[in-house]
Design a protein around this motif. Sequence first.
Motif, PDB file in Angstrom:
ATOM      1  N   UNK A   1       1.210  -1.418   0.102  1.00  0.00           N
ATOM      2  CA  UNK A   1      -0.040   0.284  -0.078  1.00  0.00           C
ATOM      3  C   UNK A   1       1.063   0.966  -0.201  1.00  0.00           C
ATOM      4  N   UNK A   2       1.895   1.260   1.013  1.00  0.00           N
ATOM      5  CA  UNK A   2       2.781   2.304   1.477  1.00  0.00           C
ATOM      6  C   UNK A   2       3.525   2.756  -0.580  1.00  0.00           C
ATOM      7  N   UNK A   3       4.084   1.250  -0.813  1.00  0.00           N
ATOM      8  CA  UNK A   3       5.116   1.892  -1.749  1.00  0.00           C
ATOM      9  C   UNK A   3       3.795   2.203  -3.230  1.00  0.00           C
ATOM     10  N   UNK A   4       2.704   1.955  -3.780  1.00  0.00           N
ATOM     11  CA  UNK A   4       2.068   2.859  -4.416  1.00  0.00           C
ATOM     12  C   UNK A   4       1.640   3.514  -4.373  1.00  0.00           C
ATOM     13  N   UNK A   5       1.548   4.633  -2.978  1.00  0.00           N
ATOM     14  CA  UNK A   5       1.308   5.680  -2.875  1.00  0.00           C
ATOM     15  C   UNK A   5       2.839   6.175  -2.966  1.00  0.00           C
ATOM     16  N   UNK A   6       3.390   6.044  -2.659  1.00  0.00           N
ATOM     17  CA  UNK A   6       5.265   6.368  -2.353  1.00  0.00           C
ATOM     18  C   UNK A   6       5.431   6.710  -4.420  1.00  0.00           C
ATOM     19  N   UNK A   7       5.028   5.760  -4.837  1.00  0.00           N
ATOM     20  CA  UNK A   7       5.547   5.784  -6.204  1.00  0.00           C
ATOM     21  C   UNK A   7       4.359   6.956  -6.920  1.00  0.00           C
ATOM     22  N   UNK A   8       3.422   7.479  -6.346  1.00  0.00           N
ATOM     23  CA  UNK A   8       3.185   8.375  -6.410  1.00  0.00           C
ATOM     24  C   UNK A   8       3.874   9.772  -6.557  1.00  0.00           C
ATOM     25  N   UNK A   9       4.732  10.234  -5.712  1.00  0.00           N
ATOM     26  CA  UNK A   9       5.795  11.067  -5.210  1.00  0.00           C
ATOM     27  C   UNK A   9       6.801  10.976  -6.561  1.00  0.00           C
ATOM     28  N   UNK A  10       7.255  12.330  -6.365  1.00  0.00           N
ATOM     29  CA  UNK A  10       8.415  12.631  -7.221  1.00  0.00           C
ATOM     30  C   UNK A  10       9.437  11.665  -6.665  1.00  0.00           C
ATOM     31  N   UNK A  11      11.401  11.657  -6.916  1.00  0.00           N
ATOM     32  CA  UNK A  11      11.784  10.979  -6.271  1.00  0.00           C
ATOM     33  C   UNK A  11      12.506  11.531  -5.286  1.00  0.00           C
ATOM     34  N   UNK A  12      12.714  12.873  -5.024  1.00  0.00           N
ATOM     35  CA  UNK A  12      12.565  14.487  -4.253  1.00  0.00           C
ATOM     36  C   UNK A  12      12.078  14.680  -3.260  1.00  0.00           C
ATOM     37  N   UNK A  13      10.460  13.979  -3.448  1.00  0.00           N
ATOM     38  CA  UNK A  13       9.580  13.928  -2.669  1.00  0.00           C
ATOM     39  C   UNK A  13       9.631  12.447  -1.239  1.00  0.00           C
ATOM     40  N   UNK A  14      10.044  11.795  -2.212  1.00  0.00           N
ATOM     41  CA  UNK A  14      10.041  10.845  -1.130  1.00  0.00           C
ATOM     42  C   UNK A  14      11.961  11.062  -1.067  1.00  0.00           C
ATOM     43  N   UNK A  15      12.793  11.791  -0.757  1.00  0.00           N
ATOM     44  CA  UNK A  15      13.622  11.867  -0.416  1.00  0.00           C
ATOM     45  C   UNK A  15      13.427  12.783   0.816  1.00  0.00           C
ATOM     46  N   UNK A  16      12.433  13.982   0.312  1.00  0.00           N
ATOM     47  CA  UNK A  16      12.521  14.654   1.668  1.00  0.00           C
ATOM     48  C   UNK A  16      11.283  14.521   2.179  1.00  0.00           C
ATOM     49  N   UNK A  17      10.414  12.825   2.883  1.00  0.00           N
ATOM     50  CA  UNK A  17       9.567  12.229   2.950  1.00  0.00           C
ATOM     51  C   UNK A  17      10.537  10.964   4.058  1.00  0.00           C
ATOM     52  N   UNK A  18      10.913  10.096   3.669  1.00  0.00           N
ATOM     53  CA  UNK A  18      11.719   9.427   4.414  1.00  0.00           C
ATOM     54  C   UNK A  18      13.765   9.676   4.449  1.00  0.00           C
TER      55      UNK A  18
END
Length: 256
Positions: free
Chosen positions: A146-163
Amino acid sequence: MAAPEGGGSPVKSAVRTVELLEYFAGRPGMHSLAEVQEAVGYPKSSLYMLLRTLVDLGWVETDATGTRYGIGVRALLVGTSYIDGDEVVAAARPTLDRLADDTTETIHLARLDGTNVVYLATRQSQHYLRPFTRVGRRLPAHSTSLGKALLSTHSDDQVRALLPEHLDALTENTVTDRERLIGELHQVREQGYAVDREENTVGLRCFGVAIPYRTPARDAISCSVPVARLTPGREQMIKDALFDARDRLILATRRL
């Protein structure tokens, strides 16, 4: 906690109240005043008065000795009202029922909340061997389909800022390197679904798809299957059923 928009400062008592409730929500059971004080760092005298106020209001409960504290029933009432009033949960119910019937496996609807996913609805498997996840449970996004499916809708930079760079391991299979996870998210975007390969629970594989009624997506659905029941043919059937459910949910949520 960040200051609210408009330049005002947070109200200290309100901030402390919310932090206390979140503390108890994340730690089931009863806790001593010393335990709570060590975790939140408030002065013991003011913490005690705040806890007693919350007990009187029903948000916190005590044990028979009156010296240990836990989350109260009013928190359940508020949580239930959130689920009952959520338009996406209501719109998803027929689709979740059908997906559970089609797959005979456990189905979840969850929402991204910071670095976690929160389960909003679940349909239990018809089989004796099945996973159990309650509504309201929080799990790290990086360890779930579930989480990976949702994270995939964010850009790489957004994922880096989040995690953070290093991610907590729930099992020996959990992806703990953020850049490796980002690489996996590229594949999720291409194939349209994410897979939890026993990364959250050993012996359980989960498949998840995001519901893109907004961008980035905040809700996703998944199907959880014990690996002992998962054959290549069954895996493909589950993916097809998830894609069909996603398309139905896109139509059901198009006005939300």
